[in-house]
Design a protein around this motif. Structure first.
Motif, PDB file in Angstrom:
ATOM      1  N   PRO A  99       0.782  -1.243   0.000  1.00  0.00           N
ATOM      2  CA  PRO A  99       0.000   0.000   0.000  1.00  0.00           C
ATOM      3  C   PRO A  99       0.811   1.289   0.000  1.00  0.00           C
ATOM      4  CG  PRO A  99      -0.085  -1.004   2.175  1.00  0.00           C
ATOM      5  CD  PRO A  99       0.645  -1.959   1.273  1.00  0.00           C
ATOM      6  N   GLN A 100       2.001   1.268   0.580  1.00  0.00           N
ATOM      7  CA  GLN A 100       2.769   2.507   0.699  1.00  0.00           C
ATOM      8  C   GLN A 100       3.950   2.574  -0.272  1.00  0.00           C
ATOM      9  OE1 GLN A 100       3.811   3.192   4.818  1.00  0.00           O
ATOM     10  NE2 GLN A 100       1.773   2.603   5.511  1.00  0.00           N
ATOM     11  N   ALA A 101       4.714   1.496  -0.381  1.00  0.00           N
ATOM     12  CA  ALA A 101       5.899   1.501  -1.242  1.00  0.00           C
ATOM     13  C   ALA A 101       5.578   1.024  -2.665  1.00  0.00           C
ATOM     14  CB  ALA A 101       6.999   0.630  -0.639  1.00  0.00           C
ATOM     15  N   HIS A 102       4.385   0.463  -2.844  1.00  0.00           N
ATOM     16  CA  HIS A 102       3.923  -0.011  -4.154  1.00  0.00           C
ATOM     17  C   HIS A 102       4.842  -1.074  -4.753  1.00  0.00           C
ATOM     18  CE1 HIS A 102       0.963   3.136  -3.815  1.00  0.00           C
ATOM     19  NE2 HIS A 102       1.947   4.004  -3.616  1.00  0.00           N
ATOM     20  N   VAL A 103       5.281  -1.989  -3.901  1.00  0.00           N
ATOM     21  CA  VAL A 103       6.037  -3.157  -4.348  1.00  0.00           C
ATOM     22  C   VAL A 103       5.374  -4.403  -3.779  1.00  0.00           C
ATOM     23  CG1 VAL A 103       8.256  -2.003  -4.649  1.00  0.00           C
ATOM     24  CG2 VAL A 103       7.677  -2.946  -2.429  1.00  0.00           C
ATOM     25  N   THR A 104       5.475  -5.477  -4.517  1.00  0.00           N
ATOM     26  CA  THR A 104       4.888  -6.730  -4.047  1.00  0.00           C
ATOM     27  C   THR A 104       5.916  -7.851  -4.154  1.00  0.00           C
ATOM     28  OG1 THR A 104       3.999  -7.293  -6.209  1.00  0.00           O
ATOM     29  CG2 THR A 104       2.544  -6.085  -4.713  1.00  0.00           C
ATOM     30  N   TYR A 105       5.648  -8.898  -3.403  1.00  0.00           N
ATOM     31  CA  TYR A 105       6.456 -10.107  -3.390  1.00  0.00           C
ATOM     32  C   TYR A 105       5.579 -11.196  -2.830  1.00  0.00           C
ATOM     33  CZ  TYR A 105       6.968  -8.521   1.459  1.00  0.00           C
ATOM     34  OH  TYR A 105       6.715  -8.078   2.744  1.00  0.00           O
ATOM     35  N   ILE A 106       6.085 -12.406  -2.797  1.00  0.00           N
ATOM     36  CA  ILE A 106       5.346 -13.517  -2.196  1.00  0.00           C
ATOM     37  C   ILE A 106       5.976 -13.817  -0.841  1.00  0.00           C
ATOM     38  CG2 ILE A 106       4.564 -15.899  -2.453  1.00  0.00           C
ATOM     39  CD1 ILE A 106       3.536 -14.064  -4.664  1.00  0.00           C
ATOM     40  N   PRO A 107       5.209 -13.663   0.255  1.00  0.00           N
ATOM     41  CA  PRO A 107       5.745 -13.962   1.588  1.00  0.00           C
ATOM     42  C   PRO A 107       6.020 -15.463   1.750  1.00  0.00           C
ATOM     43  CG  PRO A 107       3.685 -12.715   1.732  1.00  0.00           C
ATOM     44  CD  PRO A 107       3.843 -13.142   0.312  1.00  0.00           C
ATOM     45  N   SER A 108       7.002 -15.774   2.573  1.00  0.00           N
ATOM     46  CA  SER A 108       7.388 -17.177   2.772  1.00  0.00           C
ATOM     47  C   SER A 108       6.268 -18.019   3.376  1.00  0.00           C
ATOM     48  CB  SER A 108       8.632 -17.267   3.650  1.00  0.00           C
ATOM     49  OG  SER A 108       8.428 -16.614   4.888  1.00  0.00           O
ATOM     50  N   ALA A 109       5.356 -17.408   4.104  1.00  0.00           N
ATOM     51  CA  ALA A 109       4.252 -18.179   4.687  1.00  0.00           C
ATOM     52  C   ALA A 109       3.444 -18.892   3.600  1.00  0.00           C
ATOM     53  CB  ALA A 109       3.339 -17.268   5.509  1.00  0.00           C
ATOM     54  N   ASN A 110       3.421 -18.346   2.383  1.00  0.00           N
ATOM     55  CA  ASN A 110       2.706 -18.992   1.277  1.00  0.00           C
ATOM     56  C   ASN A 110       3.369 -20.297   0.850  1.00  0.00           C
ATOM     57  OD1 ASN A 110       1.603 -16.406   1.398  1.00  0.00           O
ATOM     58  ND2 ASN A 110       1.117 -16.409  -0.766  1.00  0.00           N
ATOM     59  N   PHE A 111       4.658 -20.444   1.131  1.00  0.00           N
ATOM     60  CA  PHE A 111       5.397 -21.637   0.735  1.00  0.00           C
ATOM     61  C   PHE A 111       5.532 -22.650   1.867  1.00  0.00           C
ATOM     62  CE2 PHE A 111       6.879 -18.139  -1.912  1.00  0.00           C
ATOM     63  CZ  PHE A 111       6.618 -18.652  -3.170  1.00  0.00           C
ATOM     64  N   PRO A 113       2.983 -23.599   4.519  1.00  0.00           N
ATOM     65  CA  PRO A 113       1.716 -23.535   5.253  1.00  0.00           C
ATOM     66  C   PRO A 113       1.692 -24.370   6.528  1.00  0.00           C
ATOM     67  CG  PRO A 113       1.471 -24.853   3.273  1.00  0.00           C
ATOM     68  CD  PRO A 113       2.838 -24.230   3.227  1.00  0.00           C
ATOM     69  N   GLN A 114       2.540 -25.366   6.638  1.00  0.00           N
ATOM     70  CA  GLN A 114       2.560 -26.234   7.818  1.00  0.00           C
ATOM     71  C   GLN A 114       3.628 -25.821   8.827  1.00  0.00           C
ATOM     72  OE1 GLN A 114       0.294 -28.680   8.245  1.00  0.00           O
ATOM     73  NE2 GLN A 114      -0.628 -28.269   6.269  1.00  0.00           N
ATOM     74  N   HIS A 115       4.390 -24.771   8.504  1.00  0.00           N
ATOM     75  CA  HIS A 115       5.505 -24.378   9.360  1.00  0.00           C
ATOM     76  C   HIS A 115       5.431 -22.894   9.686  1.00  0.00           C
ATOM     77  CE1 HIS A 115       7.220 -28.284   8.452  1.00  0.00           C
ATOM     78  NE2 HIS A 115       7.029 -28.051   7.182  1.00  0.00           N
ATOM     79  N   ASP A 116       6.155 -22.516  10.684  1.00  0.00           N
ATOM     80  CA  ASP A 116       6.166 -21.126  11.130  1.00  0.00           C
ATOM     81  C   ASP A 116       7.353 -20.395  10.495  1.00  0.00           C
ATOM     82  OD1 ASP A 116       5.484 -18.849  12.520  1.00  0.00           O
ATOM     83  OD2 ASP A 116       6.523 -19.440  14.345  1.00  0.00           O
TER      84      ASP A 116
END
Length: 157
Positions: A99-111, A113-116
């Motif tokens: 929303p502020q820096a206007h950059v996106t990426y894929i967070p590691s939580a998406n990869f 799902p069973q781990h923290d």
């Protein structure tokens, strides 16, 4: 995954539904291949993506904080970035990066799902120009620097 009667049924359905590519598609591809040099196009693509890869590597070295670890891929279109423990890349993406820096990426939580695993992210360089990579990495580097400082406890005097 399937076995027994279920597997046999799935295989029959696939045979019945997938008789091959439509003739119009096959004819279109054949005509394209007659008129175009696939090898030359592949060289062009390789050079294009190599330029983007190098632009991302340069921008990472220039803008990403020292506390961050970055993999340098030998293939593919992604860099894997690991921040110190306690930095949540999902929250950063939702609250600051997008929303502020206007950059996106894929967070590691998406990869994971069973781990923290919340302190990593995946960056792609395939769909942006070298100029966009530089500008975006400058903004992302500032976001990450701020997030790392906030996540680290202030030493007591």
């Amino acid at each position: 995954m399937a076995d027994g009667d279920l597997l046999a049924g799935i295989q029959k359905m696939l045979l019945a539904s997938n008789l091959g590519a439509a003739s119009v598609v096959q004819e279109s591809l054949a005509n394209y291949m007659k008129e175009n040099d696939l090898d030359a196009h592949m060289v062009e693509l390789k050079n294009h993506y190599h330029e983007q890869h190098d632009a991302m590597m340069t921008a990472i070295q220039k803008y990403v904080p020292d506390a961050v670890t970055v993999t340098h891929p030998t293939g593919g279109f992604y860099y894997w970035v690991t921040l110190p423990q306690g930095v949540d890349t999902t929250a950063i993406l939702a609250n600051i990066a997008a929303p502020q820096a206007h950059v996106t990426y894929i967070p590691s939580a998406n990869f994971y799902p069973q781990h923290d695993v919340h302190n990593s992210l995946r960056l792609s360089y395939s769909g942006v120009t070298p100029a966009q990579i530089d500008a975006g990495m400058c903004r992302l580097g500032q976001v990450l620097e701020t997030a790392i400082k906030r996540a680290q406890p202030v030493p007591e005097a």
